[in-house]
Structure formats: C-alpha cells, structure tokens
Design an enzyme around this catalytic site. Structure first.
Site, PDB file in Angstrom:
ATOM      1  N   ARG A 252       0.826  -1.209   0.000  1.00 30.39           N
ATOM      2  CA  ARG A 252       0.000   0.000   0.000  1.00 30.39           C
ATOM      3  C   ARG A 252       0.862   1.262   0.000  1.00 30.39           C
ATOM      4  O   ARG A 252       0.528   2.253  -0.650  1.00 30.39           O
ATOM      5  CB  ARG A 252      -0.955  -0.035   1.196  1.00 30.39           C
ATOM      6  CG  ARG A 252      -2.052  -1.087   0.979  1.00 30.39           C
ATOM      7  CD  ARG A 252      -2.952  -1.221   2.178  1.00 30.39           C
ATOM      8  NE  ARG A 252      -3.527   0.037   2.572  1.00 30.39           N
ATOM      9  CZ  ARG A 252      -4.022   0.285   3.774  1.00 30.39           C
ATOM     10  NH1 ARG A 252      -4.024  -0.662   4.696  1.00 30.39           N
ATOM     11  NH2 ARG A 252      -4.528   1.444   4.054  1.00 30.39           N
TER      12      ARG A 252
ATOM     13  N   VAL B 208      -5.059   6.966   5.634  1.00 34.18           N
ATOM     14  CA  VAL B 208      -3.691   6.968   6.150  1.00 34.18           C
ATOM     15  C   VAL B 208      -2.706   7.324   5.041  1.00 34.18           C
ATOM     16  O   VAL B 208      -1.506   7.154   5.197  1.00 34.18           O
ATOM     17  CB  VAL B 208      -3.351   5.580   6.758  1.00 34.18           C
ATOM     18  CG1 VAL B 208      -4.234   5.292   7.969  1.00 34.18           C
ATOM     19  CG2 VAL B 208      -3.502   4.458   5.721  1.00 34.18           C
ATOM     20  N   ASP B 209      -3.239   7.826   3.903  1.00 34.51           N
ATOM     21  CA  ASP B 209      -2.412   7.966   2.697  1.00 34.51           C
ATOM     22  C   ASP B 209      -1.730   9.323   2.521  1.00 34.51           C
ATOM     23  O   ASP B 209      -0.899   9.498   1.624  1.00 34.51           O
ATOM     24  CB  ASP B 209      -3.248   7.632   1.441  1.00 34.51           C
ATOM     25  CG  ASP B 209      -4.520   8.489   1.309  1.00 34.51           C
ATOM     26  OD1 ASP B 209      -4.560   9.627   1.813  1.00 34.51           O
ATOM     27  OD2 ASP B 209      -5.478   8.006   0.664  1.00 34.51           O
TER      28      ASP B 209
ATOM     29  N   HIS C 207      -7.026   7.687  11.883  1.00 33.02           N
ATOM     30  CA  HIS C 207      -6.540   6.299  11.915  1.00 33.02           C
ATOM     31  C   HIS C 207      -5.039   6.218  11.640  1.00 33.02           C
ATOM     32  O   HIS C 207      -4.552   5.177  11.188  1.00 33.02           O
ATOM     33  CB  HIS C 207      -7.327   5.439  10.909  1.00 33.02           C
ATOM     34  CG  HIS C 207      -8.755   5.208  11.310  1.00 33.02           C
ATOM     35  ND1 HIS C 207      -9.750   4.881  10.412  1.00 33.02           N
ATOM     36  CD2 HIS C 207      -9.372   5.267  12.520  1.00 33.02           C
ATOM     37  CE1 HIS C 207     -10.912   4.743  11.053  1.00 33.02           C
ATOM     38  NE2 HIS C 207     -10.707   4.982  12.329  1.00 33.02           N
TER      39      HIS C 207
ATOM     40  N   CYS D 297       7.003   0.884  17.281  1.00 34.29           N
ATOM     41  CA  CYS D 297       7.367  -0.373  17.948  1.00 34.29           C
ATOM     42  C   CYS D 297       6.071  -1.077  18.341  1.00 34.29           C
ATOM     43  O   CYS D 297       5.184  -0.451  18.940  1.00 34.29           O
ATOM     44  CB  CYS D 297       8.213  -0.064  19.180  1.00 34.29           C
ATOM     45  SG  CYS D 297       8.469  -1.510  20.221  1.00 34.29           S
TER      46      CYS D 297
HETATM   47  C1  BJW Z   1     -16.877   6.873  -3.122  1.00 35.40           C
HETATM   48  C2  BJW Z   1     -16.082   6.886  -4.290  1.00 35.40           C
HETATM   49  C3  BJW Z   1     -15.985   8.108  -4.993  1.00 35.40           C
HETATM   50  C4  BJW Z   1     -16.035   4.899  -3.470  1.00 35.40           C
HETATM   51  N1  BJW Z   1     -16.634   9.191  -4.511  1.00 35.40           N
HETATM   52  N2  BJW Z   1     -17.520   7.957  -2.678  1.00 35.40           N
HETATM   53  C5  BJW Z   1     -19.669   1.073  17.971  1.00 35.40           C
HETATM   54  C6  BJW Z   1     -20.534   0.184  17.359  1.00 35.40           C
HETATM   55  C7  BJW Z   1     -20.052  -0.989  16.760  1.00 35.40           C
HETATM   56  C8  BJW Z   1     -18.694  -1.286  16.766  1.00 35.40           C
HETATM   57  C9  BJW Z   1     -17.841  -0.417  17.367  1.00 35.40           C
HETATM   58  C10 BJW Z   1     -18.333   0.740  17.968  1.00 35.40           C
HETATM   59  N3  BJW Z   1     -17.268   1.423  18.459  1.00 35.40           N
HETATM   60  C11 BJW Z   1     -16.150   0.751  18.173  1.00 35.40           C
HETATM   61  C12 BJW Z   1     -16.456  -0.378  17.523  1.00 35.40           C
HETATM   62  C13 BJW Z   1     -15.463  -1.411  17.040  1.00 35.40           C
HETATM   63  C14 BJW Z   1     -14.743  -1.048  15.771  1.00 35.40           C
HETATM   64  C15 BJW Z   1     -15.770  -0.899  14.674  1.00 35.40           C
HETATM   65  O1  BJW Z   1     -16.166   0.175  14.296  1.00 35.40           O
HETATM   66  N4  BJW Z   1     -16.207  -1.996  14.110  1.00 35.40           N
HETATM   67  C16 BJW Z   1     -17.214  -1.966  13.034  1.00 35.40           C
HETATM   68  C17 BJW Z   1     -16.598  -2.554  11.762  1.00 35.40           C
HETATM   69  C18 BJW Z   1     -18.448  -2.677  13.490  1.00 35.40           C
HETATM   70  N5  BJW Z   1     -13.926   0.152  15.949  1.00 35.40           N
HETATM   71  C19 BJW Z   1     -12.703   0.117  16.429  1.00 35.40           C
HETATM   72  O2  BJW Z   1     -12.168  -0.940  16.779  1.00 35.40           O
HETATM   73  C20 BJW Z   1     -11.960   1.423  16.569  1.00 35.40           C
HETATM   74  N6  BJW Z   1     -11.381   1.502  17.867  1.00 35.40           N
HETATM   75  C21 BJW Z   1     -12.107   1.700  18.972  1.00 35.40           C
HETATM   76  O3  BJW Z   1     -13.289   1.925  18.954  1.00 35.40           O
HETATM   77  O4  BJW Z   1     -11.363   1.636  20.116  1.00 35.40           O
HETATM   78  C22 BJW Z   1     -11.994   1.675  21.402  1.00 35.40           C
HETATM   79  C23 BJW Z   1     -10.858   1.650  22.394  1.00 35.40           C
HETATM   80  C24 BJW Z   1     -10.743   2.683  23.290  1.00 35.40           C
HETATM   81  C25 BJW Z   1      -9.679   2.680  24.174  1.00 35.40           C
HETATM   82  C26 BJW Z   1      -8.754   1.644  24.149  1.00 35.40           C
HETATM   83  C27 BJW Z   1      -8.862   0.629  23.246  1.00 35.40           C
HETATM   84  C28 BJW Z   1      -9.927   0.627  22.342  1.00 35.40           C
HETATM   85  C29 BJW Z   1     -10.761   1.507  15.605  1.00 35.40           C
HETATM   86  C30 BJW Z   1     -11.149   1.437  14.186  1.00 35.40           C
HETATM   87  C31 BJW Z   1      -9.889   1.381  13.319  1.00 35.40           C
HETATM   88  C32 BJW Z   1     -10.207   1.209  11.857  1.00 35.40           C
HETATM   89  N7  BJW Z   1      -9.003   0.945  11.166  1.00 35.40           N
HETATM   90  C33 BJW Z   1      -9.027   0.842   9.703  1.00 35.40           C
HETATM   91  C34 BJW Z   1      -7.621   0.461   9.220  1.00 35.40           C
HETATM   92  C35 BJW Z   1      -6.697   1.661   9.314  1.00 35.40           C
HETATM   93  C36 BJW Z   1      -5.335   1.348   8.848  1.00 35.40           C
HETATM   94  C37 BJW Z   1      -5.285   1.010   7.399  1.00 35.40           C
HETATM   95  O5  BJW Z   1      -5.523   1.896   6.542  1.00 35.40           O
HETATM   96  O6  BJW Z   1      -4.999  -0.146   7.092  1.00 35.40           O
HETATM   97  O7  BJW Z   1      -9.439   2.078   9.133  1.00 35.40           O
HETATM   98  S1  BJW Z   1     -10.253  -0.311   9.075  1.00 35.40           S
HETATM   99  C38 BJW Z   1     -10.727   0.656   7.689  1.00 35.40           C
HETATM  100  O8  BJW Z   1     -12.083   1.146   7.823  1.00 35.40           O
HETATM  101  C39 BJW Z   1      -9.826   1.902   7.747  1.00 35.40           C
HETATM  102  C40 BJW Z   1     -10.765   2.974   7.309  1.00 35.40           C
HETATM  103  O9  BJW Z   1     -10.274   4.238   7.723  1.00 35.40           O
HETATM  104  C41 BJW Z   1     -12.053   2.576   7.957  1.00 35.40           C
HETATM  105  C42 BJW Z   1     -13.257   3.187   7.332  1.00 35.40           C
HETATM  106  O10 BJW Z   1     -13.423   2.766   6.016  1.00 35.40           O
HETATM  107  P1  BJW Z   1     -13.949   3.813   4.938  1.00 35.40           P
HETATM  108  O11 BJW Z   1     -12.968   4.898   4.802  1.00 35.40           O
HETATM  109  O12 BJW Z   1     -15.333   4.184   5.232  1.00 35.40           O
HETATM  110  O13 BJW Z   1     -13.828   2.937   3.590  1.00 35.40           O
HETATM  111  P2  BJW Z   1     -14.883   1.922   2.940  1.00 35.40           P
HETATM  112  O14 BJW Z   1     -14.141   1.105   1.940  1.00 35.40           O
HETATM  113  O15 BJW Z   1     -15.640   1.192   3.955  1.00 35.40           O
HETATM  114  O16 BJW Z   1     -15.941   2.847   2.196  1.00 35.40           O
HETATM  115  C43 BJW Z   1     -15.582   3.615   1.069  1.00 35.40           C
HETATM  116  C44 BJW Z   1     -16.818   4.388   0.648  1.00 35.40           C
HETATM  117  O17 BJW Z   1     -16.437   5.248  -0.400  1.00 35.40           O
HETATM  118  C45 BJW Z   1     -17.951   3.515   0.128  1.00 35.40           C
HETATM  119  O18 BJW Z   1     -19.162   3.908   0.791  1.00 35.40           O
HETATM  120  C46 BJW Z   1     -18.029   3.843  -1.365  1.00 35.40           C
HETATM  121  O19 BJW Z   1     -19.358   3.840  -1.865  1.00 35.40           O
HETATM  122  C47 BJW Z   1     -17.482   5.230  -1.388  1.00 35.40           C
HETATM  123  N8  BJW Z   1     -16.812   5.629  -2.627  1.00 35.40           N
HETATM  124  N9  BJW Z   1     -15.580   5.647  -4.473  1.00 35.40           N
HETATM  125  C48 BJW Z   1     -17.393   9.090  -3.386  1.00 35.40           C
HETATM  126  N10 BJW Z   1     -15.246   8.219  -6.110  1.00 35.40           N
END
Ligand code: BJW
Length: 241
Positions: free
Chosen positions: A69, A102-103, A118, A126
C-alpha cells in the site's frame, strides 16, 4: 445535484467539519477498504489484516500488505476531491478536516492541520512500546525496533485499538462545535468515526453525505449527494464561492 440549502448553510457557517474516508482517494487509484482488493490480497478481508492479532500471528504477512500500500500511494497523486476540500478551507471561516485515510493525500493537495483519525501509513511504531521508530520500511519483512528488538508495525489504528488522544479530542470538539458537517467517501461502518455525524447533528449542525451510493447512515443525514467525490465536491466549492 447539490442542494441549494446545503450551499446556503455552508455560506452562512462559522465552522465546517469534514470527515473523509477511502472513497475520496478512489479516483486517485487507491482501492477502498470494502471493494475487492487487488492481486495478492484479493482473498483477504482488510478487516482480518488490520488488527493487532493478525500482526501478532504473522507480522511479515501484515507488513507486506502495508508495504504494498505504501508503494501504491507513493505512485499516485491527489485528485479533484482532495483539491476541492483544500480550497473550501480558504472559502469558509473555519474548516476542520478529519480523515480516516492513512495515505497523506489531503496534505499533498494542500490541506493543513489535517486530523489523522486512523494514523499514517508512512509512520512506523514499535509493536510493544508504541513509540515512533525511524527504520528502513522498504523491506519485505517487519523490521525490529532499534531500542527493544520487538517487531515494528505501521503507525495506523487497527480494529480494537484506541484513536490517538489528540485526534479524538479535536474531532469530538470539531463535530460538536460545527454548523455544517460533511461525510465524504466513507461507508460509515467504522466507529467512532461514523458517530461524529450524529454528534454534529445533536448539536445543531446540518449534515450532508457525499458518496457513490447510499450507506447504512444515509437516512440520518439532512442531505445526500450521490456521485463521484471528484465531481460533486468541485461543484459544491464552485457554488459556495
Ligand atoms: C466513493 C467513491 C468516490 C467509493 N466518490 N464515494 C460502535 C458500534 C459498533 C462497533 C464499534 C463501535 N465502536 C467501536 C467499535 C469497534 C470497531 C468498529 O467500528 N467496528 C465496526 C466494523 C463494526 N472500531 C474500532 O475498533 C476502533 N477503535 C475503537 O473503537 O477503540 C476503542 C478503544 C478505546 C480505548 C482503548 C482501546 C480501544 C478503531 C477502528 C480502526 C479502523 N481501522 C481501519 C484500518 C486503518 C489502517 C489502514 O488503513 O490499514 O481504518 S479499518 C478501515 O475502515 C480503515 C478505514 O479508515 C475505515 C473506514 O473505512 P472507509 O474509509 O469508510 O472505507 P470503505 O471502503 O468502507 O468505504 C468507502 C466508501 O467510499 C464507500 O461507501 C463507497 O461507496 C465510497 N466511494 N468511491 C465518493 N469516487
């Protein structure tokens, strides 16, 4: 079609808060999370790679995904949607930009003071102590921490990990204090980022979603603009200016 009420709300706003997701970088050539992945990774769900457990199990495999990536991001450029947000910041009184990406493409498009919710692909930490380490990351296997010899991981936030304290505090304050909230290119499935729109609305903001298609939260937004962000955001900025 950009709703005229949204244009008026942005013109009148003291503070606009924008949250972006992977969709804003799609037109730069970066695959989104929940679209099919390419090549080597197509059989793996990103959710299964983006966890501390996955790294503990097989650090080199997870490292290689992030290295792929990093290489991909290094070859692409910001697109019209990134540029539109950077110019919107020059048009409105205050704009807070929160990105889940993250890009680093917002910064390369000229946005300043971006909140990286994120983390960042080009920072390394580390795995045990969490401190930032300076290592050669263009290698095939996860390096070792120069201080404690633990493995080195990408400086991003994985599932189950907390959002960096400064990022969450600033984001909560911006969402609660803004007049207009825009969610751009995010599937609104990952929390706490997905909850910021509701926080903004609870505090009186007008909230709009810009996406290719409806999301699970679409019905809660005041406005939904369907289309490519690289087209709809420049249109919005032109109407507001
Ligand atoms: C277009 C387009 C164009 C395409 N024009 N549009 C409450 C309820 C339920 C669960 C939880 C909750 N609170 C927390 C949770 C757990 C969990 C979570 O959310 N789980 C769900 C999946 C259910 N969350 C966590 O674990 C978070 N941490 C946390 O809550 O910690 C609590 C804590 C406190 C204290 C101590 C310890 C813990 C952390 C979440 C981390 C997410 N990490 C990632 C990876 C990052 C690193 C990496 O890049 O590899 O983040 S996962 C991934 O998803 C990444 C993204 O930032 C994130 C969001 O995804 P995003 O950006 O929405 O992408 P897509 O692919 O899903 O969607 C793209 C969209 O674009 C689509 O809709 C397309 O239609 C659209 N699109 N082209 C306009 N041209």
């Amino acid at each position: 079609m950009i709703p005229s009420k949204l244009v008026e709300a942005i013109r009148d706003a003291q503070h606009v808060c924008v949250v972006t997701g992977a969709g804003i970088s799609a037109e730069s050539g970066i695959p989104t999370f929940r679209e099919a992945q390419q090549g080597l990774w197509e059989k793996h769900r990103p959710e299964d790679l983006a966890t501390p457990e996955a790294f503990s199990r097989d650090p080199d495999f997870v490292w290689q995904w992030y290295r792929w990536r990093r290489q991909l991001v290094s070859k692409v450029a910001p697109n019209a949607a990134h540029v539109a947000i950077a110019s919107l910041a020059d048009t409105v009184k205050t704009l807070t930009l929160i990105t889940q990406n993250v890009d680093g493409l917002h910064q390369r498009a000229g946005s300043r003071d971006v909140i990286e919710f994120h983390g960042n692909l080009f920072v390394n930490r580390c795995f045990v102590e969490g401190v930032i380490v300076d290592v050669d990351d263009d290698i095939e296997t996860a390096p070792y921490c120069p201080a404690c010899a633990a493995r080195v991981r990408p400086g991003v936030v994985w599932f189950g990990e907390g959002i960096p304290a400064d990022a969450i505090q600033r984001s909560l304050a911006a969402a609660a204090g803004c007049d207009v909230f825009l969610a751009v290119g995010t599937s609104s499935q990952v929390y706490p980022a997905a909850g910021l729109a509701e926080l903004a609305q609870d505090n009186g903001a007008c909230a709009a979603e810009f996406n290719l298609e409806p999301t699970p939260l679409s019905s809660q937004f005041d406005h939904c603009v369907i289309g490519k962000a690289g087209t709809t955001l420049p249109e919005l900025v032109e109407l507001v200016s």
